[in-house]
Enzyme design. Structure first.
Site, PDB file in Angstrom:
ATOM      1  N   ASP A  63      67.324  38.547 101.816  1.00 40.51           N
ATOM      2  CA  ASP A  63      68.441  39.485 101.816  1.00 40.51           C
ATOM      3  C   ASP A  63      69.302  39.168 100.601  1.00 40.51           C
ATOM      4  OD1 ASP A  63      70.653  41.044 102.167  1.00 40.51           O
ATOM      5  OD2 ASP A  63      71.061  40.410 104.222  1.00 40.51           O
ATOM      6  N   ASN A  90      65.248  43.354  91.537  1.00 41.12           N
ATOM      7  CA  ASN A  90      64.796  44.745  91.672  1.00 41.12           C
ATOM      8  C   ASN A  90      65.315  45.443  92.938  1.00 41.12           C
ATOM      9  OD1 ASN A  90      62.753  47.004  91.202  1.00 41.12           O
ATOM     10  ND2 ASN A  90      62.075  46.194  93.186  1.00 41.12           N
ATOM     11  N   TYR A 157      76.210  54.463  93.167  1.00 41.73           N
ATOM     12  CA  TYR A 157      74.922  54.111  92.555  1.00 41.73           C
ATOM     13  C   TYR A 157      75.059  54.035  91.034  1.00 41.73           C
ATOM     14  CZ  TYR A 157      69.902  53.988  91.657  1.00 41.73           C
ATOM     15  OH  TYR A 157      68.647  53.613  91.235  1.00 41.73           O
ATOM     16  N   LYS A 161      74.756  50.623  88.677  1.00 42.40           N
ATOM     17  CA  LYS A 161      73.695  50.441  87.669  1.00 42.40           C
ATOM     18  C   LYS A 161      74.284  50.276  86.263  1.00 42.40           C
ATOM     19  CE  LYS A 161      70.142  50.492  90.436  1.00 42.40           C
ATOM     20  NZ  LYS A 161      69.283  49.306  90.608  1.00 42.40           N
TER      21      LYS A 161
HETATM   22  N1  LIG Z   1      63.054  55.541  92.397  1.00 42.21           N
HETATM   23  C1  LIG Z   1      63.808  55.866  91.340  1.00 42.21           C
HETATM   24  O1  LIG Z   1      63.891  57.026  90.934  1.00 42.21           O
HETATM   25  C2  LIG Z   1      64.546  54.796  90.597  1.00 42.21           C
HETATM   26  C3  LIG Z   1      65.048  55.100  89.335  1.00 42.21           C
HETATM   27  C4  LIG Z   1      65.749  54.129  88.630  1.00 42.21           C
HETATM   28  C5  LIG Z   1      65.940  52.880  89.190  1.00 42.21           C
HETATM   29  N2  LIG Z   1      65.440  52.619  90.428  1.00 42.21           N
HETATM   30  C6  LIG Z   1      65.645  51.279  90.969  1.00 42.21           C
HETATM   31  O2  LIG Z   1      64.389  50.667  91.191  1.00 42.21           O
HETATM   32  C7  LIG Z   1      64.553  49.636  92.170  1.00 42.21           C
HETATM   33  C8  LIG Z   1      63.441  49.783  93.196  1.00 42.21           C
HETATM   34  O3  LIG Z   1      63.638  51.018  93.876  1.00 42.21           O
HETATM   35  P1  LIG Z   1      62.448  51.909  94.482  1.00 42.21           P
HETATM   36  O4  LIG Z   1      62.591  53.235  93.894  1.00 42.21           O
HETATM   37  O5  LIG Z   1      61.157  51.176  94.402  1.00 42.21           O
HETATM   38  O6  LIG Z   1      62.959  52.069  95.967  1.00 42.21           O
HETATM   39  P2  LIG Z   1      62.397  51.460  97.324  1.00 42.21           P
HETATM   40  O7  LIG Z   1      63.365  51.889  98.376  1.00 42.21           O
HETATM   41  O8  LIG Z   1      60.976  51.802  97.485  1.00 42.21           O
HETATM   42  O9  LIG Z   1      62.526  49.881  97.071  1.00 42.21           O
HETATM   43  C9  LIG Z   1      63.754  49.179  97.188  1.00 42.21           C
HETATM   44  C10 LIG Z   1      63.481  47.927  98.009  1.00 42.21           C
HETATM   45  O10 LIG Z   1      64.682  47.135  98.033  1.00 42.21           O
HETATM   46  C11 LIG Z   1      64.758  46.553  99.321  1.00 42.21           C
HETATM   47  N3  LIG Z   1      66.112  46.130  99.637  1.00 42.21           N
HETATM   48  C12 LIG Z   1      67.191  46.909  99.896  1.00 42.21           C
HETATM   49  N4  LIG Z   1      68.235  46.133 100.231  1.00 42.21           N
HETATM   50  C13 LIG Z   1      67.807  44.840 100.166  1.00 42.21           C
HETATM   51  C14 LIG Z   1      68.428  43.592 100.406  1.00 42.21           C
HETATM   52  N5  LIG Z   1      69.707  43.504 100.817  1.00 42.21           N
HETATM   53  N6  LIG Z   1      67.705  42.467 100.225  1.00 42.21           N
HETATM   54  C15 LIG Z   1      66.398  42.542  99.845  1.00 42.21           C
HETATM   55  N7  LIG Z   1      65.751  43.697  99.614  1.00 42.21           N
HETATM   56  C16 LIG Z   1      66.466  44.832  99.787  1.00 42.21           C
HETATM   57  C17 LIG Z   1      64.296  47.668 100.270  1.00 42.21           C
HETATM   58  O11 LIG Z   1      63.919  47.138 101.540  1.00 42.21           O
HETATM   59  C18 LIG Z   1      63.139  48.273  99.491  1.00 42.21           C
HETATM   60  O12 LIG Z   1      61.897  47.717  99.856  1.00 42.21           O
HETATM   61  C19 LIG Z   1      65.963  49.803  92.726  1.00 42.21           C
HETATM   62  O13 LIG Z   1      66.837  48.869  92.121  1.00 42.21           O
HETATM   63  C20 LIG Z   1      66.340  51.213  92.311  1.00 42.21           C
HETATM   64  O14 LIG Z   1      67.734  51.412  92.221  1.00 42.21           O
HETATM   65  C21 LIG Z   1      64.745  53.546  91.139  1.00 42.21           C
END
Ligand SMILES: NC(=O)c1ccc[n+]([C@@H]2O[C@H](COP(=O)([O-])OP(=O)(O)OC[C@H]3O[C@@H](n4cnc5c(N)ncnc54)[C@H](O)[C@@H]3O)[C@@H](O)[C@H]2O)c1
Length: 249
Positions: A63, A90, A157, A161
């Protein structure tokens, strides 16, 4: 770009990007990938896939809102290999859709606690190990195109970021003399679990802002591999925009 023999830790690894990164690192030759997420049962299958690629996988409950959980995660990552080469901060969450006046303190704090403070805590935990290593290490933060351009209805958000991008720059300066490079990747929108619950029209609206349209996690991993590799040995404090992250007018 090869990552032969590296020990790499990834937070939020059960998600779309985290799991794609874990597999890509294993394919690029990493010796040990430590994967953490809130629910470790979601990591079991990924761990098996990583091991199938000839890379050791360590799965951990994590976490990122809890500093001791991050310290324990990093300790586990470093334990078997006796070092941590790359830390990827991440884990991330989206905010509930709303304008600034509609989102209460709790919602702002929830998003900032994971997205910004999770990266701060991950940096703190990683440098605790990396500063003592002869070769230092690499920290890569997952930021977002949302931190480079303003999006309405996404205040917490976007702000989180943008702060991660600046955290990256400050950390790059502070740890350069410890031989630790700190960079971030700013993906545009790629479909993932993070969008679960968002109406399709909202996803379409976000995608319209990206010149290359909606991507997928596979489109994003190359930037992380480059930053982790020796090819980026003179790159620190960078924010790499990928996947059409720039906002269209
Ligand atoms: N999907 C997009 O369009 C996008 C674009 C730019 C940046 N991002 C960033 O990429 C990263 C990954 O996102 P994703 O799209 O794979 O989403 P996702 O929801 O598939 O993955 C995010 C993961 O973070 C975990 N998480 C959340 N809170 C947590 C905590 N307190 N402790 C540990 N784990 C935790 C979740 O359980 C999840 O598995 C994030 O930082 C997101 O902001 C995503």
């Amino acid at each position: 770009m090869r990552l032969d023999g590296m020990s790499i830790a990834i937070t939020g690894a059960a998600g779309s990007l985290g799991s794609a990164l874990a597999l890509a690192f294993a394919e690029a030759g990493a010796a040990r990938v430590t994967i953490g997420d809130l629910d470790p049962t979601r990591l079991v299958g990924l761990g098996q896939e990583i091991e199938g690629l000839g890379c050791r996988a360590i799965t951990c409950a994590l976490d990122v809102t809890d500093p001791s959980s991050l310290d324990a995660f990093v300790d586990q990552a470093a334990a078997g290999a006796a070092r941590l080469d790359v830390m990827v901060n991440n884990a991330g969450v989206l905010n509930a859709t709303g304008r600034i006046h509609n989102l209460d303190d709790e919602e702002w704090q929830r998003v900032l606690d994971v997205n910004l403070m999770g990266a701060v805590r991950g940096t703190r935990s990683a440098v605790r190990i990396m500063r003592g290593q002869e070769k230092g290490g690499v920290i890569i933060n997952t930021a977002s195109a949302a931190g480079q351009t303003a999006w309405a209805y996404s205040g917490p958000y976007c702000v989180s970021k943008a702060a991660v991008i600046h955290l990256t720059r400050v950390a790059a300066l502070e740890y350069a003399r410890d031989r630790i490079r700190v960079n971030c990747v700013c993906p545009g929108t790629f479909l993932s679990n993070i969008h679960a619950g968002l109406p399709q029209e909202a996803i379409d609206r976000i995608a319209e802002r990206h010149p290359l349209g909606l991507g997928n996690a596979q489109n994003v991993v190359g930037a992380f591999i480059y930053l982790a590799s020796d090819g980026a040995r003179w790159t620190t404090g960078a924010a790499i925009t990928v996947d059409g992250g720039y906002s269209l007018p």
